[in-house]
Design an enzyme around this catalytic site. Sequence first.
Site, mmCIF file in Angstrom:
data_model
loop_
_atom_site.group_PDB
_atom_site.id
_atom_site.type_symbol
_atom_site.label_atom_id
_atom_site.label_comp_id
_atom_site.label_asym_id
_atom_site.label_seq_id
_atom_site.Cartn_x
_atom_site.Cartn_y
_atom_site.Cartn_z
ATOM 1 N N CYS A 138 1.553 3.042 -11.811
ATOM 2 C CA CYS A 138 0.653 2.891 -10.796
ATOM 3 C C CYS A 138 1.328 2.453 -9.619
ATOM 4 O O CYS A 138 1.201 1.026 -9.508
ATOM 5 C CB CYS A 138 -0.574 1.853 -11.089
ATOM 6 S SG CYS A 138 -1.771 1.786 -9.929
ATOM 7 N N CYS A 141 -0.720 -0.169 -7.391
ATOM 8 C CA CYS A 141 -0.977 -1.407 -7.980
ATOM 9 C C CYS A 141 0.339 -2.169 -7.641
ATOM 10 O O CYS A 141 0.272 -3.247 -7.393
ATOM 11 C CB CYS A 141 -1.204 -1.516 -9.536
ATOM 12 S SG CYS A 141 -2.304 -0.354 -10.119
ATOM 13 N N ASP A 142 1.382 -1.429 -7.863
ATOM 14 C CA ASP A 142 2.830 -2.127 -7.957
ATOM 15 C C ASP A 142 3.736 -1.590 -6.675
ATOM 16 O O ASP A 142 4.856 -2.395 -6.614
ATOM 17 C CB ASP A 142 3.363 -1.866 -9.100
ATOM 18 C CG ASP A 142 2.630 -2.261 -10.563
ATOM 19 O OD1 ASP A 142 2.008 -3.223 -10.158
ATOM 20 O OD2 ASP A 142 2.633 -1.610 -11.689
#
Length: 322
Positions: A138, A141-142
């Site tokens: 992701c 997200c990261d």
Amino acid sequence: MTEKKELLFDCLILGAGPAGFSAGIYASRGNLKTAIIDINMFGGQPSNYFELENYPGFPIIGGYELMEKFEEHTDKFGVEKFPMVEIERVNLLGGLKEIETKENIFKANTVIIATGAQAKKLNIPGEAEYKGRGVSYCAVCDGTFYKDKIVAVIGGGNSALEEAHYLTKYAKKVYIIHRREGLRADKIVCSRVCQNNKIEFILNSSVVEIKGTDVVKKIIIQNTKTDEIKELEVDGVFPYIGLSPNVELFSGQLKQNKNGFIETDVNMQTSVRGVFAAGDVRNTPLRQVITAAADGAIAAQSAIKYLETEPVNITLPFADLL
Ligand code: NAP
């Protein structure tokens, strides 16, 4: 031990992404007593997309923002919501379908499976070991953890290219490693990515191993034409190599294709009467928010029609309207 509570619905939707939300809106608006269950927070895969630029009516919109709008719309029609619920047992085969969770036994005359799909794994040494320590599925997200770092994105489809482009907001260098010469991604996405000077393509190449210490340090790449092996120093690895359907709960109860995607007809009817499938989990030629939402609408409409013609097994608040 407290006894599980029995909850009865006309239509139970499994999965709260675009297909599930859309099914919820149509089923509830069609007077079915409807609930949506999801193992995670609501929103599905698109919640993790940075931006979408092909959902009609919204030239650019954040994935999370769009899913919030879908959920608000579902709320308007009074769909009951059960987020963060783990399903323990599913029996789709009877007239009255049963879905058992830790706390409840859901019973429903119709079920719409909209559980979507998840990132496929490379299944190479180091992938599982470094998950969360340099291996991520992701970018949204990261991505922020890779400021001024070097990352490799694996795959040649829309997801790989779009997420690589997104990662250049943070990383100083992004490699796209693809196993063959031609890209699968749409031309418009390819041309945008090709103009991004932080991105370098490594084609005809497979990542065969991820290595590191406590975190990822390098990947081993094999040329798919010459078999030549080389090492590449990277801080992060983002595999975007396609999707596999979330179907473990239903396997053996429904007809699936060789990759596990659920077979449906044009009405989203599966091989089991009263059970419909919508969105990425089904065998479909296009996996987009718009097609998932359309599937959800058709599935709900089919559930409504099914309840009009089939003998209903339980007395529901809306049964007198049918
Ligand atoms: P995809 O289109 O199936 O592409 C997967 C890519 O990974 C392909 O290039 C494939 O190579 C490669 N691949 C597959 N298995 C591999 C392996 N074991 N090792 C190395 N490479 C491997 O998947 P996706 O990009 O995740 O997209 C999924 C669906 O969502 C698609 O329908 C896509 O169009 C859609 N999507 C749309 C958008 C958008 O329109 N904005 C954004 C994201 C995703 P080959 O090409 O050689 O098969």
